[in-house]
Design a protein around this motif. Structure first.
Motif, PDB file in Angstrom:
ATOM      1  N   THR A  50     -13.157  12.416 -62.617  1.00 57.28           N
ATOM      2  CA  THR A  50     -12.484  12.600 -61.338  1.00 57.28           C
ATOM      3  C   THR A  50     -11.183  13.374 -61.568  1.00 57.28           C
ATOM      4  OG1 THR A  50     -11.266  10.536 -61.576  1.00 57.28           O
ATOM      5  CG2 THR A  50     -13.434  10.414 -60.516  1.00 57.28           C
ATOM      6  N   PRO A  51     -10.578  13.934 -60.499  1.00 58.79           N
ATOM      7  CA  PRO A  51      -9.304  14.646 -60.652  1.00 58.79           C
ATOM      8  C   PRO A  51      -8.216  13.796 -61.293  1.00 58.79           C
ATOM      9  CG  PRO A  51     -10.268  15.176 -58.540  1.00 58.79           C
ATOM     10  CD  PRO A  51     -11.141  14.115 -59.142  1.00 58.79           C
ATOM     11  N   SER A  52      -8.158  12.509 -60.939  1.00 59.30           N
ATOM     12  CA  SER A  52      -7.122  11.655 -61.527  1.00 59.30           C
ATOM     13  C   SER A  52      -7.329  11.486 -63.026  1.00 59.30           C
ATOM     14  CB  SER A  52      -7.121  10.282 -60.842  1.00 59.30           C
ATOM     15  OG  SER A  52      -8.357   9.619 -61.047  1.00 59.30           O
ATOM     16  N   LEU A  55      -6.272  14.892 -64.716  1.00 60.09           N
ATOM     17  CA  LEU A  55      -4.811  14.990 -64.783  1.00 60.09           C
ATOM     18  C   LEU A  55      -4.243  13.990 -65.783  1.00 60.09           C
ATOM     19  CD1 LEU A  55      -3.916  15.441 -60.993  1.00 60.09           C
ATOM     20  CD2 LEU A  55      -3.890  17.177 -62.794  1.00 60.09           C
ATOM     21  N   GLY A  56      -4.837  12.813 -65.873  1.00 59.36           N
ATOM     22  CA  GLY A  56      -4.383  11.818 -66.841  1.00 59.36           C
ATOM     23  C   GLY A  56      -4.591  12.284 -68.271  1.00 59.36           C
ATOM     24  N   SER A  59      -2.129  15.063 -69.039  1.00 57.80           N
ATOM     25  CA  SER A  59      -0.789  14.512 -69.192  1.00 57.80           C
ATOM     26  C   SER A  59      -0.629  13.872 -70.565  1.00 57.80           C
ATOM     27  CB  SER A  59      -0.516  13.477 -68.091  1.00 57.80           C
ATOM     28  OG  SER A  59       0.795  12.959 -68.210  1.00 57.80           O
ATOM     29  N   ALA A 200       0.173  17.442 -63.907  1.00 55.48           N
ATOM     30  CA  ALA A 200       0.019  16.623 -65.116  1.00 55.48           C
ATOM     31  C   ALA A 200       1.266  16.632 -65.985  1.00 55.48           C
ATOM     32  CB  ALA A 200      -1.180  17.112 -65.930  1.00 55.48           C
ATOM     33  N   TYR A 205       0.921  10.303 -64.731  1.00 56.30           N
ATOM     34  CA  TYR A 205      -0.539  10.454 -64.710  1.00 56.30           C
ATOM     35  C   TYR A 205      -1.158   9.930 -66.005  1.00 56.30           C
ATOM     36  CZ  TYR A 205      -0.340  13.242 -60.446  1.00 56.30           C
ATOM     37  OH  TYR A 205      -0.143  13.647 -59.144  1.00 56.30           O
ATOM     38  N   ALA A 208      -0.754   6.066 -66.052  1.00 56.31           N
ATOM     39  CA  ALA A 208      -1.702   5.457 -65.115  1.00 56.31           C
ATOM     40  C   ALA A 208      -3.109   5.449 -65.694  1.00 56.31           C
ATOM     41  CB  ALA A 208      -1.675   6.221 -63.786  1.00 56.31           C
ATOM     42  N   PHE A 209      -3.484   6.529 -66.372  1.00 58.44           N
ATOM     43  CA  PHE A 209      -4.822   6.570 -66.985  1.00 58.44           C
ATOM     44  C   PHE A 209      -4.954   5.487 -68.051  1.00 58.44           C
ATOM     45  CE2 PHE A 209      -7.669   7.888 -70.387  1.00 58.44           C
ATOM     46  CZ  PHE A 209      -8.826   8.181 -69.689  1.00 58.44           C
ATOM     47  N   SER A 212      -5.431   1.979 -66.505  1.00 55.30           N
ATOM     48  CA  SER A 212      -6.404   1.771 -65.426  1.00 55.30           C
ATOM     49  C   SER A 212      -7.838   2.060 -65.844  1.00 55.30           C
ATOM     50  CB  SER A 212      -6.053   2.658 -64.224  1.00 55.30           C
ATOM     51  OG  SER A 212      -6.081   4.025 -64.590  1.00 55.30           O
ATOM     52  N   ASN A 213      -8.047   2.364 -67.135  1.00 56.08           N
ATOM     53  CA  ASN A 213      -9.407   2.694 -67.559  1.00 56.08           C
ATOM     54  C   ASN A 213      -9.909   1.812 -68.702  1.00 56.08           C
ATOM     55  OD1 ASN A 213     -10.491   5.435 -66.204  1.00 56.08           O
ATOM     56  ND2 ASN A 213      -8.254   5.488 -66.381  1.00 56.08           N
TER      57      ASN A 213
END
Length: 626
Positions: A50-52, A55-56, A59, A200, A205, A208-209, A212-213
């Motif tokens: 996904t875009p997020s 970008l993560g 970054s 990024a 970003y 957050a990655f 959150s993963n």
């Protein structure tokens, strides 16, 4: 003499020229990482991101380059130099010189140095293979030939090493300059297609990655780390070019080009490109893909050459400092001290590198073995930097701890992420490092044990010459030079010479060769000779760990004694030790002694190492119990 010594007075044009040279030597490894890093990171994160997620990932790569390369190595490590030289061995020597070379400091440096050999074997394999894999995009039917072609290219690279690279080395800088310009141009073209990728730059970003993963984030860190493999070269090669040229090349060319290219690859994914393919080559218009593959192959060969040369240079340092047995070192270019060839290291690297390519077969699988050695080396460097900040810069404990703790958190995070790769191939560089580190420790311990055993039955100068008078030992015409580790007493080989021949030459020089924990010793400080008795002189020759002793040439420069000892009439005497078992309680254990004895028998002869005239050398054998 190193270029860094006059660095502060060099004009910008000269610095620019040196910076251009650094592009071909210092930044080859880190400069070719875009070929495989983003592809590996995407694979670890799962395809169709996904875009997020994109970008993560970008970054994380961006801030890894900033924190590890720009801040840790460029801003901190490069400011702690050993008389202009850098690298983990030079840093260890600096701390030893300052009297802070405790066991853990030495061990950390040896482990870090040993791990660099593992990196030196994997870097050529993954770089060349990833460059040639671009052929699959242009010519899909070429896939079966990529592996054999990679093996042939690597074999050719290692086989030309004995001939030196001084001539073709002149094109390394321009080729790598073109490579970095191409990286930047491709990156800009990709960013234009999806400018939002520049978001990024915000570290949020990446954070957050990571949070959150789940376990995927941890796996991805092992791939992200590939973007800074080669960062150690900024520090290790500092002595060849100086700080300012490397800073100029990094901040002015390499760093922006890498950021732009990684951003361009990310933008292409956001624009809808197939993440299962090699994004790097998809950045390029199809009509220019073949020239890009050729340029990528040249860049990876240059990067591999820099790694091989670095392994030769580090080996020479380890030999000079007494951590590796003497190996035959061939100077391949008279005008460049860094142009050397060490056959044993070259063959070992060739066997391991080609074996890795054949075993793993693809750059994706090779990436599983890559990174763990470098991340552990960086962790060792952080520990040494902490000691250096305290002892060299004399910073307060709080400041040193805060900075070192920040580096430690980053390095250990990458190390633990890479530890997952151990069973997937990461054990290979670890096993290599363990073997090399064991050899270093055994050799150093064995040399010290021999020195102790030989020096146990010393005889003072006065007692020796009194003994000559009492026994009426004649002083015959001629000159003799005895190489010895002994500084104060009479050399054991000299005593044995008198005992066997019942005579001693009229003019005698005992010479101790001392390798200091500094890279260079100036000519005027190179040797000190003192006459200690009638017809007897003792000299101490001092060299830096980046210098190679040429003893006959050195003696020619000493006006007081060159007419006596720097002549065709002088005879050289050296001792040859045969290692046997000593006291079981105090000596080396059998397996270590056997390994040391094997290395002692097979190391380069002292005649070749010190450039002695082989037709005027007398060898006296002796059994040494350790």
């Amino acid at each position: 003499m190193s270029l860094h010594r006059s660095e502060s007075s060099q004009p910008f044009s000269r610095l620019s020229l040196l910076a251009g040279g650094a592009l071909g030597v210092v930044f080859g490894d880190i400069g070719t990482s875009p070929l495989y890093t983003f592809k590996t990171v995407l694979s670890l994160s799962g395809h169709d991101p996904t875009p997020s997620v994109v970008l993560g990932l970008l970054s994380l790569i961006t801030w890894t380059l900033i924190l590890v390369t720009s801040i840790k190595y460029a801003a901190f490590a490069m400011r702690i130099d050993n008389h202009g030289e850098g690298g983990i061995m030079a840093l260890m020597s600096l701390l030893v010189e300052k009297g802070k070379g405790g066991r853990w400091v030495i061990f950390a440096a040896l482990v870090g140095a040993a791990l660099i050999y593992g990196d030196g074997a994997i870097t050529p394999a993954i770089s060349v293979l990833s460059a040639l894999e671009g052929l699959e995009i242009v010519i899909p039917e070429s896939q079966p030939y990529i592996l054999p072609l990679t093996v042939l290219m690597l074999l050719a690279l290692f086989l030309i090493q004995p001939f030196g690279t001084a001539r073709i080395g002149k094109i390394f800088g321009p080729v790598m300059a073109l490579w970095f310009f191409t990286l930047a141009a491709l990156g800009v073209w990709g960013i234009i297609q999806h400018p939002s990728v520049l978001l990024a730059l915000n570290p949020w970003y990446g954070i957050a990655f990571l949070f959150s993963n789940g376990f995927t984030s941890f796996l991805v860190l092992g791939g992200v780390f590939l973007c800074v493999t080669g960062a150690e070269a900024l520090y290790a090669d500092m002595g060849h070019f100086g700080k300012k040229p490397i800073w100029l090349a990094w901040y002015g060319v390499v760093f922006p080009a890498l950021l732009l290219n990684y951003a361009g690859q990310s933008a292409l994914i956001l624009a809808g490109a197939d993440s299962r393919q090699n994004i790097f080559f998809l950045l390029c218009p199809s009509v220019l893909q073949v020239p890009l593959i050729v340029l990528a192959a040249l860049a990876t060969i240059i990067a591999s050459q820099a790694i091989i040369t670095g392994a030769f240079s580090m080996t020479r340092q380890a030999i000079q400092l007494g951590w590796l047995p003497r190996l035959r070192i061939k100077q391949t270019a008279a005008e460049s001290y860094g142009q050397i060839y060490i056959g044993t290291i070259n063959v070992l690297l060739m066997v391991v590198t080609v074996g890795l390519v054949i075993f793993f077969k693809s750059s994706d699988k090779l990436a599983a073995a890559y990174g763990i050695a470098v991340s552990l080396t960086m962790l060792m460097t952080t520990g040494l930097l902490f000691v250096a900040m305290r002892e060299v810069w004399c910073w307060n404990l709080v400041g040193c701890t805060v900075i070192a703790a920040g580096f430690f958190v980053i390095d250990s995070s990458f190390l633990f992420a890479n530890m997952i790769k151990v069973l997937e191939g990461g054990y290979i560089p670890l096993l290599m490092a363990a073997a090399i580190c064991t050899i270093m420790l055994i050799w150093n311990r064995g040399i010290k044990a021999v020195s102790v055993a030989v020096g146990e039955k010393g005889m003072s100068v006065d007692a020796f010459f009194l003994h000559l008078q009492q026994k009426a030992v004649p002083r015959v015409a001629g000159a003799a030079i005895f190489l010895t580790r002994t500084r104060n007493d009479i050399p054991p080989v000299m005593r044995w010479h008198v005992a066997r021949n019942r005579a001693l030459q009229r003019d005698v020089l005992s010479l101790t060769i001392d390798i200091l924990n500094v890279p260079y010793v100036d000519d005027e400080q190179r040797i000190e000779v003192v006459q200690r008795a009638q017809g007897y002189w003792h000299g101490v020759a001092q060299y830096g760990f980046m210098q190679h002793p040429n003893i006959p040439h050195l003696l020619q420069g000493i006006s007081e004694i060159n007419a006596i000892f720097a002549t065709e009439d002088a005879t050289w005497y050296i001792g040859h030790e045969t290692i046997v078992a000593g006291d079981k309680a105090a000596g080396m254990v059998a397996w270590q002694r056997n390994i040391f004895a094997f290395m002692k028998r097979n190391c380069t002869h002292v005649i070749n190492h010190y450039h002695l005239p082989s037709d005027r050398v007398v060898e006296i054998s002796r059994r040494v119990a350790i």
